[in-house]
Design a protein around this motif. Structure first.
Motif, short mmCIF file in Angstrom:
data_model
loop_
_atom_site.label_atom_id
_atom_site.label_comp_id
_atom_site.label_asym_id
_atom_site.label_seq_id
_atom_site.Cartn_x
_atom_site.Cartn_y
_atom_site.Cartn_z
N SER A 103 0.83 -1.21 0.00
CA SER A 103 0.00 0.00 0.00
C SER A 103 0.87 1.25 0.00
N PHE A 106 2.00 1.82 -3.48
CA PHE A 106 0.86 2.26 -4.29
C PHE A 106 0.61 3.76 -4.10
N GLU A 107 0.66 4.23 -2.84
CA GLU A 107 0.39 5.63 -2.56
C GLU A 107 1.55 6.54 -2.97
N ASN A 110 1.87 6.87 -6.65
CA ASN A 110 0.64 7.26 -7.34
C ASN A 110 0.22 6.23 -8.39
N LYS A 112 -2.39 4.73 -8.90
CA LYS A 112 -3.75 4.80 -9.45
C LYS A 112 -3.75 5.38 -10.86
N GLU A 113 -2.62 5.96 -11.26
CA GLU A 113 -2.49 6.44 -12.63
C GLU A 113 -2.12 5.29 -13.58
N ARG A 115 -3.74 2.29 -14.25
CA ARG A 115 -4.89 1.38 -14.19
C ARG A 115 -4.74 0.18 -15.12
N PHE A 124 -10.27 -0.49 -8.94
CA PHE A 124 -9.67 -0.19 -7.65
C PHE A 124 -10.62 -0.41 -6.47
N ASP A 125 -11.92 -0.52 -6.74
CA ASP A 125 -12.83 -0.80 -5.63
C ASP A 125 -12.72 -2.25 -5.16
N ASN A 309 -13.23 -0.24 -1.80
CA ASN A 309 -11.92 0.17 -1.30
C ASN A 309 -12.13 1.01 -0.03
N TRP A 312 -8.44 3.97 1.28
CA TRP A 312 -7.88 4.33 -0.02
C TRP A 312 -7.43 5.79 0.01
N GLY A 313 -6.29 6.09 -0.56
CA GLY A 313 -5.81 7.47 -0.61
C GLY A 313 -5.12 7.89 0.67
#
Length: 340
Positions: A103, A106-107, A110, A112-113, A115, A124-125, A309, A312-313
């Motif tokens: 995690s 992942f954070e 970034n 999430k860019e 995918r 991501f959910d 999720n 998240w973030g």
């Protein structure tokens, strides 16, 4: 079915369990070859709640090793996490927890860019960092272990090392709003984030590590240990409670004093045995009962059918969500680890 994405603690650790984990050809290989090792299922197991409900889960070894960050194999580390997530999704897991450094990578990078992972578009959910449950468990450990040691929170100073991180900031919010903790010391590297956190809380002293630790009754450690930093037990208050929420949890090997009590933070104990082997590889004291709270979050989400999720973030954890996952934790028979 739920999933747990994990990783081993070092190249040496990887060598020691390579055969058992299905990585036989890598058992004596160096880091370069481990960078090419694929994710795979290591274990399939069942977890039963004290309500009587039983669910199925799978553990996915990502083949990430912390040395990949230390030795500048950042692209390999990123690839490991994304590939493990794509592997979980392709195998139709409802919700999967990103354990350990997964995690954080992942954070921090970034992801999430990113995918699209080859032919898989990540949903991501289907994934959670597990940080909400981890923060909740650490807070309950602070409350319950301090009482066990006779430390009165209303008269106590709590130092949070890593206060601006996702877990650290959540711990600060809980201690501020749910307890009568007298004083909070906020410790982190980024001064701007510290100021924002202090403004949000409306309290807390921004302090450096060396000046804060000797004044703290309780230390919540949810950060990496800076290079060259050593903690002298003689300078700490007696008694002093330290919640080691880092990974790997090794403060008990660095600090030795009979009046300094070090508790492995973010560890839960289940009321019922789980027939799995994965917790033996990370040296849990009671591997059939104990697990990381981040992994337990995926278990709770599967029990409750909250396939989202949940965590998240960065810095999105609220006290309300901590209470929500905490209620589910108690409902299904999980308790904070309180032995040191």
């Amino acid at each position: 079915m739920f999933g747990l994405i994990g990783h081993l603690t070092s190249l040496e650790h990887a060598h020691s369990v390579a055969d058992a984990f299905g990585y036989g050809p890598y058992a004596t290989q160096g880091l370069d070859l481990w960078c090419s090792a694929p994710p795979q299922f290591v274990e399939h197991f069942h977890v039963t709640s004290i309500t009587g409900q039983t669910i199925e889960g799978k553990y996915i070894e990502s083949a990430f090793l912390p040395e990949m960050l230390i030795k500048r194999r950042i692209k390999a580390a990123i690839r490991k996490i994304l590939n493990a997530m794509a592997f979980a999704q392709k195998n139709n897991l409802n919700i999967t927890a990103l354990g350990g450094f997964s995690s954080i990578i992942f954070e921090e990078f970034n992801l999430k860019e990113n995918r699209q992972v080859r032919n898989v578009s990540l949903e991501f959910d289907r994934f959670t960092t597990g940080n909400t449950h981890t923060a909740y468990i650490i807070c309950r450990q602070v409350e319950q272990a301090s009482a066990k040691l006779g430390i009165d929170l209303s008269q106590a100073t709590v130092a949070i090392c890593g206060a601006t991180g996702d877990i650290g900031s959540a711990v600060c919010r809980w201690l501020d709003r749910k307890t009568d903790t007298q004083e909070l010391f906020l410790i982190a590297r980024n001064k701007e984030r510290l100021q924002r956190l202090q403004d949000e809380l409306g309290r807390g002293k921004i302090m450096g590590l060396e000046e804060a630790l000797p004044e703290a009754d309780i230390i919540v450690w949810v950060a990496s240990m800076p290079k060259g930093v050593e903690i002298n037990a003689e300078t700490l208050k007696k008694p002093c409670l330290i919640i080691d929420g880092g990974y790997p949890k090794n403060l008990d090997t660095k600090i030795k004093h009979p009046d300094v009590h070090i508790l492995k933070g973010g560890i839960v104990e289940h009321s019922l045995d789980i027939d799995w082997k994965i917790m033996e590889t990370v040296n849990m004291d009671v591997p059939s009962r104990q697990m990381f709270a981040c992994f337990a979050e995926a278990i709770l989400l599967e029990f409750e059918q909250w396939h989202t999720n949940f965590s998240w973030g960065r810095n999105q954890i609220t006290v309300t969500k901590m209470e929500q996952i905490g209620e589910a934790s108690v409902k299904h028979g999980l308790q904070p680890l309180l032995s040191w």
